[in-house]
Design an enzyme around this catalytic site. Structure first.
Site, mmCIF file in Angstrom:
data_model
loop_
_atom_site.group_PDB
_atom_site.id
_atom_site.type_symbol
_atom_site.label_atom_id
_atom_site.label_comp_id
_atom_site.label_asym_id
_atom_site.label_seq_id
_atom_site.Cartn_x
_atom_site.Cartn_y
_atom_site.Cartn_z
ATOM 1 N N PRO A 185 0.783 -1.226 0.000
ATOM 2 C CG PRO A 185 -0.153 -1.123 2.116
ATOM 3 C CD PRO A 185 0.505 -2.063 1.159
ATOM 4 C CG ASN A 186 -0.320 4.262 1.327
ATOM 5 O OD1 ASN A 186 -1.285 4.804 0.803
ATOM 6 N ND2 ASN A 186 -0.394 3.665 2.500
ATOM 7 N NE ARG A 189 3.946 6.384 1.666
ATOM 8 C CZ ARG A 189 4.304 5.174 1.981
ATOM 9 N NH1 ARG A 189 4.854 4.381 1.080
ATOM 10 N NH2 ARG A 189 4.132 4.742 3.195
ATOM 11 C CE1 TYR A 205 8.982 5.018 2.724
ATOM 12 C CE2 TYR A 205 7.381 6.794 2.960
ATOM 13 C CZ TYR A 205 7.937 5.612 3.410
ATOM 14 O OH TYR A 205 7.459 5.019 4.554
ATOM 15 C CG ASN A 238 8.424 -2.158 0.119
ATOM 16 O OD1 ASN A 238 7.938 -2.262 1.240
ATOM 17 N ND2 ASN A 238 8.994 -1.044 -0.308
ATOM 18 C CB ALA A 260 1.553 0.062 6.146
ATOM 19 C CD GLU A 297 11.359 -7.365 5.466
ATOM 20 O OE1 GLU A 297 12.223 -8.081 6.020
ATOM 21 O OE2 GLU A 297 10.567 -6.644 6.101
ATOM 22 C CG HIS A 343 11.379 -2.307 4.088
ATOM 23 N ND1 HIS A 343 10.006 -2.250 4.051
ATOM 24 C CD2 HIS A 343 11.702 -3.461 4.711
ATOM 25 C CE1 HIS A 343 9.519 -3.316 4.648
ATOM 26 N NE2 HIS A 343 10.520 -4.081 5.056
ATOM 27 N NE ARG A 369 10.333 5.825 8.499
ATOM 28 C CZ ARG A 369 9.383 5.668 7.582
ATOM 29 N NH1 ARG A 369 9.524 4.729 6.632
ATOM 30 N NH2 ARG A 369 8.311 6.438 7.581
HETATM 31 C C1 DQA Z 1 8.383 0.977 3.577
HETATM 32 C C2 DQA Z 1 8.541 1.189 5.083
HETATM 33 C C3 DQA Z 1 7.222 0.961 5.812
HETATM 34 O O1 DQA Z 1 7.377 1.177 7.211
HETATM 35 C C4 DQA Z 1 6.162 1.936 5.310
HETATM 36 O O2 DQA Z 1 4.915 1.665 5.910
HETATM 37 C C5 DQA Z 1 6.064 1.936 3.819
HETATM 38 C C6 DQA Z 1 7.277 1.857 3.007
HETATM 39 C C7 DQA Z 1 9.683 1.327 2.809
HETATM 40 O O3 DQA Z 1 9.808 0.908 1.673
HETATM 41 O O4 DQA Z 1 10.560 2.021 3.339
HETATM 42 O O5 DQA Z 1 4.978 2.120 3.269
HETATM 43 O O6 DQA Z 1 8.082 -0.372 3.336
#
Ligand code: DQA
Length: 149
Positions: A9-10, A17, A22, A73, A76, A97, A99, A106
């Site tokens: 998501p997002n 964002r 990011y 990835n 959240a 995984e 990120h 964080r």
């Molecule tokens: C994320 C890190 C997560 O904590 C966050 O909720 C994201 C992006 C990252 O790629 O840094 O949406 O996965």
């Protein structure tokens, strides 16, 4: 070699964002970057993004017998989803995984990753380069496994 990149998501809002965290590049830029990585590795790549947990679970299940490896990835859902962990465990596809940021530096609630428990490795904090490192690792892992078989 067929690899699947799954984004949660997002991540479709990249660029808009929280650019301080990011980056300013868009999701379309990430897709282009991933295509270039696939060329570098010599792998077939599908890239998929969803804002919905169940859709991501369905995609992982459908990957069984189709994809050799997954880069995920979960965004959240990293910090909440036992369903994604169980899906990755369930299909047994080698998974890495990734990120963009480093969630471990964080807020506290980002320090837990459920999916990590089913992953070969985590690459974090390198922006787009996290995905490249994950794909290179996965391709090397799969090639080595094939040579041993
Ligand atoms: C994320 C890190 C997560 O904590 C966050 O909720 C994201 C992006 C990252 O790629 O840094 O949406 O996965």
């Amino acid at each position: 070699m067929k690899l699947l990149v799954l984004n949660g998501p997002n991540l479709n809002l990249l660029g808009l964002r929280e650019p301080d965290i990011y980056g300013k590049r868009s999701y379309a830029d990430l897709e282009r970057f991933l295509r270039d990585c696939a060329g570098e590795i010599g792998a077939e790549l599908e890239v998929f993004q969803s804002n919905h947990e169940g859709v991501l679970v369905d995609k992982i299940q459908a990957a069984y017998g189709v994809f050799d490896g997954i880069v995920i990835n979960p965004a959240a859902y990293t910090h909440t989803s036992v369903a994604l962990l169980d899906a990755v465990k369930g299909v047994g596809i080698p998974t890495v995984e990734v990120h963009l940021s480093d969630p471990d530096t964080r807020e506290d609630f980002r320090h837990i990753s459920y999916v990590r428990l089913a992953c070969l490795k985590t690459v974090k904090g390198l922006g787009f380069e996290s995905y490249r490192q994950a794909l290179l690792f996965l391709a090397a892992y799969l090639r080595e496994r094939e040579n041993k078989a």
